[in-house]
Design an enzyme around this catalytic site. Sequence first.
Site, short mmCIF file in Angstrom:
data_model
loop_
_atom_site.label_atom_id
_atom_site.label_comp_id
_atom_site.label_asym_id
_atom_site.label_seq_id
_atom_site.Cartn_x
_atom_site.Cartn_y
_atom_site.Cartn_z
N GLU A 122 -7.02 17.51 -35.71
CA GLU A 122 -8.33 17.04 -35.24
C GLU A 122 -8.18 16.02 -34.12
O GLU A 122 -8.94 16.01 -33.15
CB GLU A 122 -9.11 16.40 -36.39
CG GLU A 122 -9.63 17.42 -37.39
CD GLU A 122 -10.24 16.75 -38.61
OE1 GLU A 122 -11.28 17.21 -39.07
OE2 GLU A 122 -9.68 15.76 -39.12
N GLN B 245 -6.37 0.41 -7.35
CA GLN B 245 -5.52 -0.12 -8.41
C GLN B 245 -5.93 0.45 -9.77
O GLN B 245 -5.14 0.50 -10.70
CB GLN B 245 -5.64 -1.66 -8.42
CG GLN B 245 -4.83 -2.35 -9.48
CD GLN B 245 -4.76 -3.85 -9.22
OE1 GLN B 245 -4.14 -4.28 -8.29
NE2 GLN B 245 -5.42 -4.61 -10.06
N ASN C 263 0.82 -1.22 0.00
CA ASN C 263 0.00 0.00 0.00
C ASN C 263 0.85 1.27 0.00
O ASN C 263 0.55 2.22 -0.73
CB ASN C 263 -0.95 0.01 1.21
CG ASN C 263 -1.93 -1.15 1.14
OD1 ASN C 263 -1.99 -1.87 0.15
ND2 ASN C 263 -2.70 -1.34 2.21
N LYS D 7 -8.82 16.21 -51.48
CA LYS D 7 -8.82 16.48 -50.04
C LYS D 7 -7.44 16.43 -49.39
O LYS D 7 -6.60 15.62 -49.74
CB LYS D 7 -9.72 15.46 -49.33
CG LYS D 7 -11.17 15.63 -49.66
CD LYS D 7 -11.81 16.75 -48.86
CE LYS D 7 -12.24 16.20 -47.53
NZ LYS D 7 -12.87 17.23 -46.74
N TYR E 214 -6.61 2.14 2.35
CA TYR E 214 -6.45 1.56 1.01
C TYR E 214 -7.60 0.61 0.68
O TYR E 214 -8.07 -0.13 1.54
CB TYR E 214 -5.12 0.80 0.90
CG TYR E 214 -4.94 0.13 -0.45
CD1 TYR E 214 -4.41 0.82 -1.54
CD2 TYR E 214 -5.34 -1.19 -0.66
CE1 TYR E 214 -4.28 0.22 -2.78
CE2 TYR E 214 -5.22 -1.79 -1.90
CZ TYR E 214 -4.70 -1.08 -2.96
OH TYR E 214 -4.58 -1.67 -4.19
N THR F 214 -13.85 38.06 -32.22
CA THR F 214 -14.69 37.73 -31.06
C THR F 214 -15.95 37.15 -31.67
O THR F 214 -16.34 37.54 -32.78
CB THR F 214 -15.04 38.97 -30.21
OG1 THR F 214 -15.79 39.86 -31.03
CG2 THR F 214 -13.81 39.68 -29.67
N HIS F 215 -16.56 36.20 -31.00
CA HIS F 215 -17.76 35.52 -31.54
C HIS F 215 -17.49 34.90 -32.91
O HIS F 215 -18.40 34.74 -33.72
CB HIS F 215 -18.95 36.47 -31.65
CG HIS F 215 -19.20 37.29 -30.42
ND1 HIS F 215 -20.04 36.88 -29.43
CD2 HIS F 215 -18.67 38.48 -30.01
CE1 HIS F 215 -20.05 37.81 -28.46
NE2 HIS F 215 -19.21 38.77 -28.80
N1 ARG Z 1 -1.52 -3.73 -7.29
C1 ARG Z 1 -1.98 -2.96 -6.18
C2 ARG Z 1 -2.41 -1.59 -6.65
O1 ARG Z 1 -2.08 -1.23 -7.70
C3 ARG Z 1 -0.89 -2.78 -5.19
C4 ARG Z 1 -1.38 -2.63 -3.79
C5 ARG Z 1 -1.98 -3.88 -3.37
N2 ARG Z 1 -2.33 -3.87 -2.00
C6 ARG Z 1 -3.17 -4.75 -1.47
N3 ARG Z 1 -3.41 -4.63 -0.23
N4 ARG Z 1 -3.70 -5.72 -2.17
O2 ARG Z 1 -3.09 -0.87 -5.97
#
Ligand code: ARG
Length: 444
Positions: free
Chosen positions: A290, A322, A110, A283, A317, A155-156
């Site tokens: 674009e 991810q 994490n 063309k 987390y 403008t516009h």
């Molecule tokens: N692959 C995970 C991500 O991108 C990494 C962290 C994973 N952590 C966990 N507690 N499973 O977020």
Amino acid sequence: MKKPWAGRFTEKTSKVVESFTESISFDRRLWRYDIEGSIAHAMMLGRQGIIPLKDSKPIIKGLEQIANEIEEGSFEFREELEDIHMNIEAALIKKTGAAGKKLHTARSRNDQVALDLRLYLRHEIKEINLLITGLQRVILEAAEKNIAVIMPGYTHLQRAQPVLLSHHLLAYVEMFQRDKSRFEDALKRINTLPLGSCALAGTTLPIDRGYVAKLLGFEGITENSIDAVSDRDFAIEFLADSSIFMMHLSRLAEELVIWSTSEFAFIELPDAFTTGSSIMPQKKNPDAAELIRGKTGRVYGDMLSLLTVMKGLPLSYNRDMQEDKIPVFDAVDTVKSCLAVLLQMLPEIKFMRERMQDAAGEAYSTATDIAEYLVKKGVPFREAHGITGKIVLYCVRNGKQLGELSLNEFKKKDIEGRDSPFRGKETVKETQKNPEIKFGRIYA
Ligand code: ARG
């Protein structure tokens, strides 16, 4: 292969879940930063005596070997090892045995993934800002080469007043300057070390975060471990800054598209940056411009995508996070590819100076200058505006451009109470009172 976290499991992960949850197919892009972070972490663990120096040394050597293998393409990425963090750690353990098993001390994926993404964005933002400086330089050169070319300012999307082409081009240099400063500002919040937060609660081990921050060139360390592993503000900020930047590129691209039409014919785009039609032989389409306009939508989508991923997440987390990487990578790639195209295309654009100049003289775009001329002669601006309006009306009715009027015709205006060239004063007065009338009476 046994998973590093498999201790408490009795069954194997299902294949469908394995390929649903993997991120190695895209987060392998972070390998360099993952290894850089791991080396700093191992140095700190050794220095603090959390692991013996005789272990941190082979860990660092092993990580460097892995970096070489990834670089030369011989490293085998495995889906069952989920992500870049476990792929590298597993390879390290294979190389170094017991020593490698100590690398993940006082660390979690994490805080590791937060670190990697910060290091990655720090690098990319610096690259992007260098490219933007290059783009500003190219625009400055075009402005310098065409310093005295006059064009209609709008403008516009109606011709408003004549301006210098260089003045118009330099407007983009200003926008890009603000874009760079926004990216620089994001960098301040990106450049903070989250490592040491571990899963969410920090660690009981005597780590030295300041030392790791110094090794990795961070300005400081994150203050709250729960926040540090939950925070993706820095990535969203990057996406927001990229969106604003793309909005500017899109406006520039839009002008290139309009200016290259036969209706405007202000520029000619280089053959190498246009494409033909499979059916219409004449063309020459401004596809590159674009697509810059079109890709802007992608980057906006990237920002919205991550904002939405994050909006309902409880601390700290969650695996949802991810999903941060794909939009971030996509925005980086899109921004850089648009910059690469513009950097090459802009110097090759041919400005049709005469056509621009002629257009600036048409459509009464010098009217404001005439009014200001009168102001300099002492006429109050509102009156000067009215008088000039009449002059324009005279031109409209007589099929003339302002530049085609003789001095006599100008002098005929009722500026000093002289005869007016208009058919009747009544009509003029009525028109002023009620502008709608002019379509019925005067234009009729
Ligand atoms: N692959 C995970 C991500 O991108 C990494 C962290 C994973 N952590 C966990 N507690 N499973 O977020």
